[in-house]
Design a protein around this motif. Sequence first.
Motif, PDB file in Angstrom:
ATOM      1  N   GLU A  46     -18.326 -10.306 -39.469  1.00  0.00           N
ATOM      2  CA  GLU A  46     -17.485 -10.955 -40.492  1.00  0.00           C
ATOM      3  C   GLU A  46     -16.001 -10.621 -40.257  1.00  0.00           C
ATOM      4  O   GLU A  46     -15.139 -11.496 -40.269  1.00  0.00           O
ATOM      5  CB  GLU A  46     -17.931 -10.445 -41.866  1.00  0.00           C
ATOM      6  CG  GLU A  46     -17.093 -10.927 -43.028  1.00  0.00           C
ATOM      7  CD  GLU A  46     -17.346 -10.091 -44.295  1.00  0.00           C
ATOM      8  OE1 GLU A  46     -18.531  -9.933 -44.689  1.00  0.00           O
ATOM      9  OE2 GLU A  46     -16.357  -9.591 -44.879  1.00  0.00           O
ATOM     10  N   LYS A  50     -12.198 -12.786 -38.774  1.00  0.00           N
ATOM     11  CA  LYS A  50     -10.964 -12.873 -39.569  1.00  0.00           C
ATOM     12  C   LYS A  50      -9.786 -12.248 -38.821  1.00  0.00           C
ATOM     13  O   LYS A  50      -8.665 -12.749 -38.883  1.00  0.00           O
ATOM     14  CB  LYS A  50     -11.157 -12.157 -40.913  1.00  0.00           C
ATOM     15  CG  LYS A  50     -12.116 -12.885 -41.828  1.00  0.00           C
ATOM     16  CD  LYS A  50     -12.235 -12.180 -43.164  1.00  0.00           C
ATOM     17  CE  LYS A  50     -13.224 -12.934 -44.060  1.00  0.00           C
ATOM     18  NZ  LYS A  50     -13.681 -12.102 -45.174  1.00  0.00           N
ATOM     19  N   GLU A  98      -7.907 -14.405 -36.409  1.00  0.00           N
ATOM     20  CA  GLU A  98      -7.020 -15.374 -37.091  1.00  0.00           C
ATOM     21  C   GLU A  98      -5.783 -14.683 -37.660  1.00  0.00           C
ATOM     22  O   GLU A  98      -4.682 -15.222 -37.615  1.00  0.00           O
ATOM     23  CB  GLU A  98      -7.763 -16.051 -38.260  1.00  0.00           C
ATOM     24  CG  GLU A  98      -8.975 -16.882 -37.864  1.00  0.00           C
ATOM     25  CD  GLU A  98      -8.595 -18.063 -36.989  1.00  0.00           C
ATOM     26  OE1 GLU A  98      -7.500 -18.612 -37.172  1.00  0.00           O
ATOM     27  OE2 GLU A  98      -9.413 -18.426 -36.116  1.00  0.00           O
ATOM     28  N   ASP A 150      -4.657  -8.662 -41.398  1.00  0.00           N
ATOM     29  CA  ASP A 150      -5.443  -8.812 -42.632  1.00  0.00           C
ATOM     30  C   ASP A 150      -6.081  -7.448 -42.940  1.00  0.00           C
ATOM     31  O   ASP A 150      -7.089  -7.056 -42.339  1.00  0.00           O
ATOM     32  CB  ASP A 150      -6.517  -9.901 -42.387  1.00  0.00           C
ATOM     33  CG  ASP A 150      -7.456 -10.095 -43.575  1.00  0.00           C
ATOM     34  OD1 ASP A 150      -7.552  -9.195 -44.422  1.00  0.00           O
ATOM     35  OD2 ASP A 150      -8.098 -11.166 -43.626  1.00  0.00           O
ATOM     36  N   ALA A 189      -9.802  -7.264 -43.856  1.00  0.00           N
ATOM     37  CA  ALA A 189     -10.686  -7.427 -42.694  1.00  0.00           C
ATOM     38  C   ALA A 189     -10.648  -6.174 -41.824  1.00  0.00           C
ATOM     39  O   ALA A 189     -11.681  -5.739 -41.291  1.00  0.00           O
ATOM     40  CB  ALA A 189     -10.259  -8.643 -41.883  1.00  0.00           C
TER      41      ALA A 189
END
Length: 355
Positions: free
Chosen positions: A203, A207, A210, A214, A217
């Motif tokens: 998961e 992220k 991208e 983050d 993440a």
Amino acid sequence: MEKKPFTFETKRSRIVFGNGCRHQIADELVACGLSRALVLSTSNQIEQAEEISNILGPSAIGTFSLAAMHTPVEVTKQAIKVFDEAHADCIVAIGGGSTTGLGKAIAFRKNTPQFVLPTTYAGSEVTSILGQTENGIKKTVKDPSILPEVVIYDPELTCELPVGMSVSSGLNAMAHAVEALYAQDRNPISSMMAVEGIRALKEALLKIVEAPDDLEARGTALYGAWLCGTVLGAVGMAFHHKLCHTLGGSFDLPHAETHAILLPHTAAYNQTVAKHVLAPATALFGGDLGRGLFELSRRLAAPQKLTDIGFGHSMINRASDIAMQNAYWNPRKVTQKGVMAVLTNATDGNPPCSS
Ligand code: NAD
């Protein structure tokens, strides 16, 4: 749940996890009655080592920033000299598996407490295993003195880990968990941790590619890495880790990338024989673990060919000979033909084959 008998041991690491928790490092030292830390890093992470030294204040009595891949014994000797001259009473290691490895090598020789702040997903900080290199030969030792006492997982420290390295390191961590699921000495807790580690990393990595900064993440990835590292330290590894050890040790291939490239192929090799125990992980990958991992690595733009990291067709025979030298347990019998097929597919970047 499997009805297989099992043993389960808890080890002595204390885990501190959370954004900004590196600021607790001085309190952690005080809680252990320690006040003279030698801070370790690689030459690439001097700034992060300086930040940790500043947080430690007077409890940081020096830094040593020459940690290197595969823990060369000459570097360990230099670091011990610095440690002794400074009358240090503990190690604070900030970095990936290379820096953690140097801390472990010092602890193994001096039985000194270790505080580790991991910045990759390699998982070394929660194992009592040390791989070190002398005269070009990498040997592994396992000893209780090697396991770090305190691990401080601060996701903020991983935000600058380059995306490519994050992806390879995350797949390296997943490889620990995949092998833990079919380990001979697995137990219900190790299997639960392994599946959750794979889920979290899958998961999070999607992220992170991208949006590398983050933080949520990054936290999920580090949480997954902790779980995967814990199972690496808790149960035995098999074909995948042995093959990576061969390619790293005898062909000097980079650690995380080698794991990342081989994982879909070694998982596919074992997936039919270990179908039942791999089922919870297989379900996360659309019903075919090897193919699913290969597709994930494509989406993450991970390296998929051994030729991209310095391995070629002319090396396959020698590598499979070395990989066959010492017999080890694996759920599916490891044959020369099987090793060669895995290496050929991984060399060319072909999809994995489970037959
Ligand atoms: P690494 O520690 O060698 O790090 C790779 C490079 O990335 C280094 O230059 C490092 O300074 C840099 N880096 C690390 N974190 C960073 C960050 N957040 N921001 C910017 N740069 C960063 O790589 P690794 O894959 O973590 O560790 C590999 C080593 O660890 C190998 O020697 C391997 O054998 C060992 N290892 C041991 C165990 C064990 O249980 N004994 C487990 C896993 C890995």
